[in-house]
Every structure is written in structure tokens, then in C-alpha cells.
Design a protein around this motif. Structure first.
Motif, PDB file in Angstrom:
ATOM      1  N   ASN A  28      20.545 -31.325  40.640  1.00  0.00           N
ATOM      2  CA  ASN A  28      21.784 -31.813  41.233  1.00  0.00           C
ATOM      3  C   ASN A  28      21.469 -33.039  42.094  1.00  0.00           C
ATOM      4  OD1 ASN A  28      24.179 -32.280  42.539  1.00  0.00           O
ATOM      5  ND2 ASN A  28      24.488 -30.161  43.174  1.00  0.00           N
ATOM      6  N   PRO A  29      21.810 -34.233  41.621  1.00  0.00           N
ATOM      7  CA  PRO A  29      21.482 -35.447  42.379  1.00  0.00           C
ATOM      8  C   PRO A  29      22.260 -35.591  43.685  1.00  0.00           C
ATOM      9  CG  PRO A  29      22.711 -35.994  40.400  1.00  0.00           C
ATOM     10  CD  PRO A  29      22.428 -34.527  40.340  1.00  0.00           C
ATOM     11  N   GLU A  30      23.339 -34.837  43.854  1.00  0.00           N
ATOM     12  CA  GLU A  30      24.119 -34.913  45.092  1.00  0.00           C
ATOM     13  C   GLU A  30      23.555 -34.041  46.205  1.00  0.00           C
ATOM     14  OE1 GLU A  30      28.121 -33.947  44.115  1.00  0.00           O
ATOM     15  OE2 GLU A  30      28.236 -35.441  42.527  1.00  0.00           O
ATOM     16  N   ASP A  31      22.613 -33.159  45.858  1.00  0.00           N
ATOM     17  CA  ASP A  31      22.047 -32.209  46.810  1.00  0.00           C
ATOM     18  C   ASP A  31      20.683 -32.698  47.275  1.00  0.00           C
ATOM     19  OD1 ASP A  31      21.296 -30.020  48.285  1.00  0.00           O
ATOM     20  OD2 ASP A  31      21.313 -28.618  46.619  1.00  0.00           O
ATOM     21  N   ALA A  32      20.465 -32.714  48.574  1.00  0.00           N
ATOM     22  CA  ALA A  32      19.190 -33.168  49.131  1.00  0.00           C
ATOM     23  C   ALA A  32      18.167 -32.042  49.258  1.00  0.00           C
ATOM     24  CB  ALA A  32      19.411 -33.794  50.507  1.00  0.00           C
ATOM     25  N   ASN A  33      18.540 -30.804  48.956  1.00  0.00           N
ATOM     26  CA  ASN A  33      17.588 -29.695  49.036  1.00  0.00           C
ATOM     27  C   ASN A  33      16.462 -29.890  48.038  1.00  0.00           C
ATOM     28  OD1 ASN A  33      18.730 -27.961  51.024  1.00  0.00           O
ATOM     29  ND2 ASN A  33      20.312 -27.391  49.556  1.00  0.00           N
ATOM     30  N   LEU A  34      15.253 -29.572  48.453  1.00  0.00           N
ATOM     31  CA  LEU A  34      14.099 -29.641  47.564  1.00  0.00           C
ATOM     32  C   LEU A  34      13.947 -28.331  46.798  1.00  0.00           C
ATOM     33  CD1 LEU A  34      11.544 -31.076  46.566  1.00  0.00           C
ATOM     34  CD2 LEU A  34      10.356 -30.181  48.561  1.00  0.00           C
ATOM     35  N   ILE A  35      14.138 -27.222  47.499  1.00  0.00           N
ATOM     36  CA  ILE A  35      13.977 -25.891  46.911  1.00  0.00           C
ATOM     37  C   ILE A  35      15.268 -25.117  47.114  1.00  0.00           C
ATOM     38  CG2 ILE A  35      12.653 -23.750  47.009  1.00  0.00           C
ATOM     39  CD1 ILE A  35      10.302 -25.405  48.089  1.00  0.00           C
ATOM     40  N   VAL A  36      15.743 -24.461  46.046  1.00  0.00           N
ATOM     41  CA  VAL A  36      16.959 -23.653  46.121  1.00  0.00           C
ATOM     42  C   VAL A  36      16.695 -22.294  45.490  1.00  0.00           C
ATOM     43  CG1 VAL A  36      18.537 -25.611  46.107  1.00  0.00           C
ATOM     44  CG2 VAL A  36      17.865 -24.592  43.957  1.00  0.00           C
ATOM     45  N   ARG A  37      17.498 -21.305  45.871  1.00  0.00           N
ATOM     46  CA  ARG A  37      17.380 -19.961  45.327  1.00  0.00           C
ATOM     47  C   ARG A  37      17.940 -19.922  43.906  1.00  0.00           C
ATOM     48  NH1 ARG A  37      15.819 -15.383  46.769  1.00  0.00           N
ATOM     49  NH2 ARG A  37      15.854 -15.036  48.970  1.00  0.00           N
ATOM     50  N   LYS A  38      17.278 -19.156  43.024  1.00  0.00           N
ATOM     51  CA  LYS A  38      17.754 -18.991  41.653  1.00  0.00           C
ATOM     52  C   LYS A  38      19.040 -18.165  41.668  1.00  0.00           C
ATOM     53  CE  LYS A  38      13.319 -19.265  39.332  1.00  0.00           C
ATOM     54  NZ  LYS A  38      12.380 -18.563  38.470  1.00  0.00           N
ATOM     55  N   PRO A  39      19.941 -18.421  40.731  1.00  0.00           N
ATOM     56  CA  PRO A  39      21.235 -17.755  40.787  1.00  0.00           C
ATOM     57  C   PRO A  39      21.226 -16.302  40.344  1.00  0.00           C
ATOM     58  CG  PRO A  39      21.144 -19.154  38.868  1.00  0.00           C
ATOM     59  CD  PRO A  39      19.879 -19.394  39.656  1.00  0.00           C
ATOM     60  N   ARG A  40      20.477 -15.970  39.310  1.00  0.00           N
ATOM     61  CA  ARG A  40      20.565 -14.632  38.736  1.00  0.00           C
ATOM     62  C   ARG A  40      19.274 -13.828  38.821  1.00  0.00           C
ATOM     63  NH1 ARG A  40      23.573 -17.988  35.566  1.00  0.00           N
ATOM     64  NH2 ARG A  40      25.759 -17.416  35.388  1.00  0.00           N
ATOM     65  N   SER A  41      18.272 -14.353  39.448  1.00  0.00           N
ATOM     66  CA  SER A  41      17.001 -13.643  39.526  1.00  0.00           C
ATOM     67  C   SER A  41      16.370 -13.872  40.888  1.00  0.00           C
ATOM     68  CB  SER A  41      16.059 -14.125  38.419  1.00  0.00           C
ATOM     69  OG  SER A  41      15.790 -15.498  38.578  1.00  0.00           O
ATOM     70  N   GLN A  42      15.334 -13.129  41.131  1.00  0.00           N
ATOM     71  CA  GLN A  42      14.609 -13.291  42.378  1.00  0.00           C
ATOM     72  C   GLN A  42      13.819 -14.587  42.332  1.00  0.00           C
ATOM     73  OE1 GLN A  42      14.840 -11.308  44.971  1.00  0.00           O
ATOM     74  NE2 GLN A  42      16.181  -9.872  43.933  1.00  0.00           N
ATOM     75  N   GLY A  43      13.664 -15.201  43.464  1.00  0.00           N
ATOM     76  CA  GLY A  43      12.807 -16.364  43.536  1.00  0.00           C
ATOM     77  C   GLY A  43      13.550 -17.656  43.826  1.00  0.00           C
ATOM     78  N   TRP A  44      12.794 -18.727  43.713  1.00  0.00           N
ATOM     79  CA  TRP A  44      13.276 -20.057  44.065  1.00  0.00           C
ATOM     80  C   TRP A  44      12.959 -21.019  42.939  1.00  0.00           C
ATOM     81  CZ3 TRP A  44      15.628 -20.561  48.864  1.00  0.00           C
ATOM     82  CH2 TRP A  44      15.507 -19.465  49.691  1.00  0.00           C
ATOM     83  N   THR A  45      13.618 -22.152  42.942  1.00  0.00           N
ATOM     84  CA  THR A  45      13.352 -23.196  41.965  1.00  0.00           C
ATOM     85  C   THR A  45      13.459 -24.554  42.646  1.00  0.00           C
ATOM     86  OG1 THR A  45      13.890 -24.040  39.768  1.00  0.00           O
ATOM     87  CG2 THR A  45      15.731 -23.400  41.165  1.00  0.00           C
ATOM     88  N   LEU A  46      12.909 -25.557  42.021  1.00  0.00           N
ATOM     89  CA  LEU A  46      12.980 -26.913  42.559  1.00  0.00           C
ATOM     90  C   LEU A  46      14.256 -27.601  42.099  1.00  0.00           C
ATOM     91  CD1 LEU A  46       9.331 -28.114  41.884  1.00  0.00           C
ATOM     92  CD2 LEU A  46      10.307 -27.510  44.086  1.00  0.00           C
ATOM     93  N   ASN A  47      14.758 -28.500  42.930  1.00  0.00           N
ATOM     94  CA  ASN A  47      15.860 -29.377  42.538  1.00  0.00           C
ATOM     95  C   ASN A  47      15.206 -30.574  41.851  1.00  0.00           C
ATOM     96  OD1 ASN A  47      18.038 -31.053  42.259  1.00  0.00           O
ATOM     97  ND2 ASN A  47      18.463 -31.247  44.434  1.00  0.00           N
ATOM     98  N   PHE A  48      15.265 -30.600  40.518  1.00  0.00           N
ATOM     99  CA  PHE A  48      14.557 -31.628  39.761  1.00  0.00           C
ATOM    100  C   PHE A  48      15.208 -33.002  39.867  1.00  0.00           C
ATOM    101  CE2 PHE A  48      12.948 -27.748  37.849  1.00  0.00           C
ATOM    102  CZ  PHE A  48      11.593 -28.002  37.923  1.00  0.00           C
ATOM    103  N   ALA A  49      16.359 -33.093  40.498  1.00  0.00           N
ATOM    104  CA  ALA A  49      16.979 -34.398  40.745  1.00  0.00           C
ATOM    105  C   ALA A  49      16.444 -35.030  42.029  1.00  0.00           C
ATOM    106  CB  ALA A  49      18.487 -34.261  40.826  1.00  0.00           C
TER     107      ALA A  49
END
Length: 71
Positions: A28-49
Motif C-alpha cells: 500500500n503506497p499510501e501507508d507509511a507503516n513498514l510492518i503490518v499484521r497479517k489479516p487472516r493468520s498469525q504474524g506480520w508482513t512487510l509493506n512492499f510499497a
């Protein structure tokens, strides 16, 4: 200017972009977060934008390759 999105906004983004939710990726290029929570599973993911996510990923790969090379 980019701003950091709230967890609720991130969840809404996943709902409106189903093409990425199957892979648990977030770009998401509009979001400045580097790491966000995954929607349907445990854990985190990177904002690749976010360019810093690619720097972080490249650094981790370089460390792994360096350790494998020196071992």
C-alpha cells in the motif's frame, strides 16, 4: 505526505484488495507503516510499497548469504 495507517484501516484495505489477501502480502503506497499484521493468520508482513522494506529484506538476505559463505 504518507501517514501510518491504523490496524482497522489496514484490515479495510485487505477487504477492498482481495487479490493480495490470498498471498498475505501488503503493498500500500499510501501507508507509511513498514510492518503490518497479517489479516487472516498469525504474524506480520512487510509493506512492499515502502522502500525501507526492500532495504530490510536485502540486508537480511545479505547477512544470510554472508554467514553461509563464511561457514
Amino acid at each position: 505526505m504518507k501517514r501510518k495507517w491504523t490496524p482497522e484501516e489496514v484490515k479495510q484495505w485487505y477487504l477492498t484488495h482481495p487479490e493480495t489477501s490470498g498471498f498475505n502480502t501488503y503493498s500500500n503506497p499510501e501507508d507509511a507503516n513498514l510492518i503490518v499484521r497479517k489479516p487472516r493468520s498469525q504474524g506480520w508482513t512487510l509493506n512492499f510499497a515502502n522502500p525501507w522494506s526492500w532495504v530490510l529484506q536485502g540486508t537480511l538476505v545479505a547477512i544470510i548469504l554472508l554467514c553461509a559463505f563464511l561457514a
